[in-house]
Write a protein that holds these residues in place. Sequence first.
Motif, PDB file in Angstrom:
ATOM      1  N   VAL A 251      -5.602   1.729  10.868  1.00 18.10           N
ATOM      2  CA  VAL A 251      -4.197   1.337  10.751  1.00 18.10           C
ATOM      3  C   VAL A 251      -3.519   2.278   9.752  1.00 18.10           C
ATOM      4  CG1 VAL A 251      -4.624  -0.393   8.919  1.00 18.10           C
ATOM      5  CG2 VAL A 251      -2.630  -0.621  10.424  1.00 18.10           C
ATOM      6  N   ALA A 252      -2.256   2.637  10.037  1.00 21.33           N
ATOM      7  CA  ALA A 252      -1.530   3.586   9.190  1.00 21.33           C
ATOM      8  C   ALA A 252      -1.085   2.919   7.888  1.00 21.33           C
ATOM      9  CB  ALA A 252      -0.321   4.129   9.931  1.00 21.33           C
ATOM     10  N   THR A 253      -1.328   3.591   6.771  1.00 20.93           N
ATOM     11  CA  THR A 253      -0.962   3.066   5.458  1.00 20.93           C
ATOM     12  C   THR A 253       0.530   2.767   5.366  1.00 20.93           C
ATOM     13  OG1 THR A 253      -2.753   4.372   4.512  1.00 20.93           O
ATOM     14  CG2 THR A 253      -1.097   3.537   2.974  1.00 20.93           C
ATOM     15  N   GLU A 254       1.362   3.682   5.896  1.00 17.59           N
ATOM     16  CA  GLU A 254       2.809   3.498   5.817  1.00 17.59           C
ATOM     17  C   GLU A 254       3.239   2.185   6.476  1.00 17.59           C
ATOM     18  OE1 GLU A 254       2.197   7.992   6.677  1.00 17.59           O
ATOM     19  OE2 GLU A 254       1.086   6.115   6.874  1.00 17.59           O
ATOM     20  N   ASP A 255       2.601   1.853   7.624  1.00 16.38           N
ATOM     21  CA  ASP A 255       2.944   0.621   8.345  1.00 16.38           C
ATOM     22  C   ASP A 255       2.549  -0.609   7.530  1.00 16.38           C
ATOM     23  OD1 ASP A 255       3.577   2.524  10.209  1.00 16.38           O
ATOM     24  OD2 ASP A 255       2.194   1.825  11.752  1.00 16.38           O
ATOM     25  N   LYS A 288       2.242  14.946  15.349  1.00 17.22           N
ATOM     26  CA  LYS A 288       3.061  13.908  14.747  1.00 17.22           C
ATOM     27  C   LYS A 288       2.152  12.845  14.127  1.00 17.22           C
ATOM     28  CE  LYS A 288       7.200  11.356  15.999  1.00 17.22           C
ATOM     29  NZ  LYS A 288       7.965  10.746  17.061  1.00 17.22           N
ATOM     30  N   ALA A 289       2.575  12.263  13.007  1.00 18.87           N
ATOM     31  CA  ALA A 289       1.811  11.157  12.401  1.00 18.87           C
ATOM     32  C   ALA A 289       1.761   9.997  13.388  1.00 18.87           C
ATOM     33  CB  ALA A 289       2.479  10.715  11.105  1.00 18.87           C
ATOM     34  N   VAL A 290       0.699   9.198  13.319  1.00 14.75           N
ATOM     35  CA  VAL A 290       0.576   8.037  14.200  1.00 14.75           C
ATOM     36  C   VAL A 290       1.370   6.855  13.628  1.00 14.75           C
ATOM     37  CG1 VAL A 290      -1.101   6.411  15.217  1.00 14.75           C
ATOM     38  CG2 VAL A 290      -1.656   8.830  15.086  1.00 14.75           C
ATOM     39  N   SER A 291       1.727   6.933  12.357  1.00 13.86           N
ATOM     40  CA  SER A 291       2.431   5.835  11.701  1.00 13.86           C
ATOM     41  C   SER A 291       3.859   5.661  12.208  1.00 13.86           C
ATOM     42  CB  SER A 291       2.475   6.084  10.196  1.00 13.86           C
ATOM     43  OG  SER A 291       3.388   5.203   9.598  1.00 13.86           O
ATOM     44  N   ARG A 292       4.166   4.491  12.747  1.00 11.57           N
ATOM     45  CA  ARG A 292       5.534   4.232  13.230  1.00 11.57           C
ATOM     46  C   ARG A 292       6.509   4.159  12.059  1.00 11.57           C
ATOM     47  NH1 ARG A 292       4.843  -0.214  18.066  1.00 11.57           N
ATOM     48  NH2 ARG A 292       3.561   1.074  19.413  1.00 11.57           N
ATOM     49  N   ALA A 293       6.146   3.418  11.020  1.00  9.71           N
ATOM     50  CA  ALA A 293       7.028   3.290   9.851  1.00  9.71           C
ATOM     51  C   ALA A 293       7.204   4.648   9.172  1.00  9.71           C
ATOM     52  CB  ALA A 293       6.473   2.265   8.871  1.00  9.71           C
ATOM     53  N   GLY A 294       6.115   5.387   9.061  1.00  5.42           N
ATOM     54  CA  GLY A 294       6.170   6.709   8.424  1.00  5.42           C
ATOM     55  C   GLY A 294       7.108   7.651   9.150  1.00  5.42           C
ATOM     56  N   ASN A 295       6.983   7.683  10.485  1.00  2.50           N
ATOM     57  CA  ASN A 295       7.849   8.566  11.283  1.00  2.50           C
ATOM     58  C   ASN A 295       9.306   8.102  11.243  1.00  2.50           C
ATOM     59  OD1 ASN A 295       5.730  10.229  11.983  1.00  2.50           O
ATOM     60  ND2 ASN A 295       5.277   9.147  13.881  1.00  2.50           N
ATOM     61  N   ALA A 296       9.523   6.788  11.274  1.00  4.18           N
ATOM     62  CA  ALA A 296      10.886   6.252  11.255  1.00  4.18           C
ATOM     63  C   ALA A 296      11.561   6.568   9.912  1.00  4.18           C
ATOM     64  CB  ALA A 296      10.866   4.748  11.498  1.00  4.18           C
ATOM     65  N   LEU A 297      10.817   6.387   8.824  1.00  3.98           N
ATOM     66  CA  LEU A 297      11.378   6.668   7.498  1.00  3.98           C
ATOM     67  C   LEU A 297      11.640   8.158   7.310  1.00  3.98           C
ATOM     68  CD1 LEU A 297       9.195   4.168   5.440  1.00  3.98           C
ATOM     69  CD2 LEU A 297      11.665   4.028   5.725  1.00  3.98           C
ATOM     70  N   ALA A 298      10.749   8.987   7.827  1.00  3.18           N
ATOM     71  CA  ALA A 298      10.928  10.450   7.735  1.00  3.18           C
ATOM     72  C   ALA A 298      12.154  10.885   8.548  1.00  3.18           C
ATOM     73  CB  ALA A 298       9.668  11.165   8.210  1.00  3.18           C
ATOM     74  N   ALA A 299      12.319  10.290   9.718  1.00  2.87           N
ATOM     75  CA  ALA A 299      13.458  10.641  10.592  1.00  2.87           C
ATOM     76  C   ALA A 299      14.780  10.181   9.968  1.00  2.87           C
ATOM     77  CB  ALA A 299      13.282  10.000  11.965  1.00  2.87           C
TER      78      ALA A 299
END
Length: 303
Positions: A251-255, A288-299
């Motif tokens: 599981v992604a840490t960011e999520d 791309k990172a697998v983390s949904r939250a990480g990618n959303a926050l980066a975007a």
Amino acid sequence: MSQLPQQVKIVEVGPRDGLQNEKESIPAEVKIELVNRLTTAGFANIEAASFVSPKWVPQMATSTEVMAAITRKPGVIYSVLTPNMKGFEAALAAGADEVVIFSSASEAFAQKNINCSIAESIERFREVAAAAKQHQIRLRGSISCSFGCPYQGEVPVSSVADVVRGLRDLGCDEIDIADTIGVGTARQVQHVMQSVAQEFPLAGLSGHFHDTYGQALANIYASLEVGVSIFHSSVAGLGGCPYAKGATGNVATEDVLFMLQGLGIHTGIDLDAVVDAGQFISAHLGRKAVSRAGNALAAKRLG
């Protein structure tokens, strides 16, 4: 259900469990940079390396170099995986704060993965456990396939409890209940956690959930409901699942941090810094990172 814990410890496993399955060799300096970024982000425990034979896990061949060069922060636990006494001696020389030994709740998985029975695997670690105690190094035990196995299917709760007892008797300070193939679901997770808490203090049990079937966050929440307060996660969702083609692993840490932040649970970790670390390692890996939250926050930052 009891009130959710107010504070949670996240064990960041990206540098070890996350990177070990990568096919392309990752330079030591990239691993060092990743661990340093994670240290700066505020993790209390980082799984930094693994002293296993490079023949089996080539990606971890630089572990001595990594452990020697990371910038350590007082109070942070830098953990390493040690399969035997040779690994323990290397970990000791590298100044590891914690060594991790591992077994499985599935007899079939133990035979295929470590070529011995569950009982033999625990017996093999007796010497490592005694040495860790002698040198006052923390000892953590990890139990694979606690919620299901790629070879035997269902895993009885009694099998998980048996292994918890075995690791407890070796003197483990913490025990990970791991969903290696990500098949666990919320009620099952609660049942297993409540059962093993009868064998080992709940405060020392951790949940290690893979997101292969998209259940990891639900399983973490279910564990929080029964009082588990230690979880493992991997920055950017590093680490594929070798038993499910193309599937995500850890599981992604960011999520996890995004969810915990929303629940008002304290972790002491800077989510923005973790997003940066996730984007850094993903850029190096060229995906791309697998983390949904990480990618959303980066975007969102770019927007």
